[in-house]
Design an enzyme around this catalytic site. Sequence first.
Site, PDB file in Angstrom:
ATOM      1  N   ARG A  14      39.453  31.406  47.016  1.00 45.36           N
ATOM      2  CA  ARG A  14      39.971  32.445  46.445  1.00 45.36           C
ATOM      3  C   ARG A  14      40.821  32.501  47.744  1.00 45.36           C
ATOM      4  O   ARG A  14      41.660  33.344  48.399  1.00 45.36           O
ATOM      5  CB  ARG A  14      39.548  33.797  46.994  1.00 45.36           C
ATOM      6  CG  ARG A  14      37.988  33.951  46.137  1.00 45.36           C
ATOM      7  CD  ARG A  14      39.707  33.838  44.560  1.00 45.36           C
ATOM      8  NE  ARG A  14      37.767  34.360  42.760  1.00 45.36           N
ATOM      9  CZ  ARG A  14      37.800  33.287  42.426  1.00 45.36           C
ATOM     10  NH1 ARG A  14      37.986  31.803  42.749  1.00 45.36           N
ATOM     11  NH2 ARG A  14      36.992  33.733  41.383  1.00 45.36           N
ATOM     12  N   CYS A  64      37.496  41.297  40.194  1.00 45.81           N
ATOM     13  CA  CYS A  64      36.477  41.504  41.145  1.00 45.81           C
ATOM     14  C   CYS A  64      37.240  41.693  42.676  1.00 45.81           C
ATOM     15  O   CYS A  64      38.386  41.396  42.793  1.00 45.81           O
ATOM     16  CB  CYS A  64      36.001  39.770  42.173  1.00 45.81           C
ATOM     17  SG  CYS A  64      34.866  39.254  40.479  1.00 45.81           S
ATOM     18  N   GLU A 100      38.185  40.876  47.852  1.00 42.23           N
ATOM     19  CA  GLU A 100      39.006  39.901  47.462  1.00 42.23           C
ATOM     20  C   GLU A 100      40.546  40.702  46.613  1.00 42.23           C
ATOM     21  O   GLU A 100      41.742  39.875  46.762  1.00 42.23           O
ATOM     22  CB  GLU A 100      38.222  39.064  46.093  1.00 42.23           C
ATOM     23  CG  GLU A 100      39.299  37.733  46.148  1.00 42.23           C
ATOM     24  CD  GLU A 100      38.804  37.268  44.514  1.00 42.23           C
ATOM     25  OE1 GLU A 100      40.198  38.347  43.785  1.00 42.23           O
ATOM     26  OE2 GLU A 100      38.368  37.206  43.439  1.00 42.23           O
TER      27      GLU A 100
END
Length: 302
Positions: free
Chosen positions: A177, A226, A296
């Site tokens: 990520r 998320c 995130e």
Amino acid sequence: MHITDAQIRSELAKLGVELLPGSSLATLTSLGIGGTTDLLRISKHKALPALLDLLERHHIPYKFLGGGSNVLVDDGELPWVVLKLIKPDPELRLAGNLAHVNAAADLGRTVTFCARHNLGGMEGLIGVPGTVGGAMRMNAGAYGTQIGNYVREVQVYRAALHKIEILRGDQISFEYRHTSFAPDDMMLEVTLGLPSKPYKEILKGIRICNEKRRSSQPMGQKSAGCIFKNPPGASAGRLIDELGLKGRSIGDARVSDRHANFFVNTGQASARDMLTLIAEVREQVEKAYGVKLENEVVVWSS
Ligand code: EPU
């Protein structure tokens, strides 16, 4: 932020940039949260250097928006304008195993289009919302696949240098990520190199991932996917769940009952509600496990 100066407005029009005054970011993001500002819609990549020159000359701060599926935007009148690329038609071209995809193209549609042409590899990404450019910027991944594995070349507008550059996939670092792109790099076009696979086989993989996602994640609700990155060796969702925090709400911001790392907007949640909930959950996880969860979701604070 409002561009009221007639001279600037006319220069924008000359560049083919469409100005939508007072646009609501709540309608442009999957969380359905965000205040208002002027939206600049760009149809030609070539206009970017002149556009950014114009904005900088007039001290107008800006931010680039992709699909709006991984961003939490502040409430109220926002102190920057928002730039968004308009999707061209067609969004992608195939040449052998290469897919040349416009960054504004929808990720899910790209996966299925390639599948229909017997190009696979990205089955796990089905159901990840957003654009191909957005997925690339943060190296979106799911079910063992990450988009970075397939990137051969990227055309990017480097705002800091005021120029368009072409980078090879191996010049970019794709991590969990996270990528080596600068925050103000704007993705323009991506070339993906995809393995040949029969459509039927790809479809089987797509169905399995869809099924897994449907059974474990809140679909059809307003969310940004998320909220936290998984800490090394653990699942943020499981840690939050184990603390009994599913269903915890602040205003209309709520920890999903289905997957505890998804925070949903059940109605009219504000950024303040969502940020308070994020801070509270982070604090409880840290207190219980000594693990500080990292966002995130990208937060655009004003
Ligand atoms: N779990 C719970 N309770 C929950 C959620 C999960 O006990 O509320 C448990 C599950 O039962 C499973 C484990 O935690 O044993 C892992 O859960 P899951 O398979 O859902 O994966 P995850 O680690 O929570 C990651 C990605 C997702 C991606 C899925 C599938 C992150 C932060 N999340 O979730 O990506 O879709 O794997 O590959 O990396 C996103 O990036 O926005 C995202 C949603």
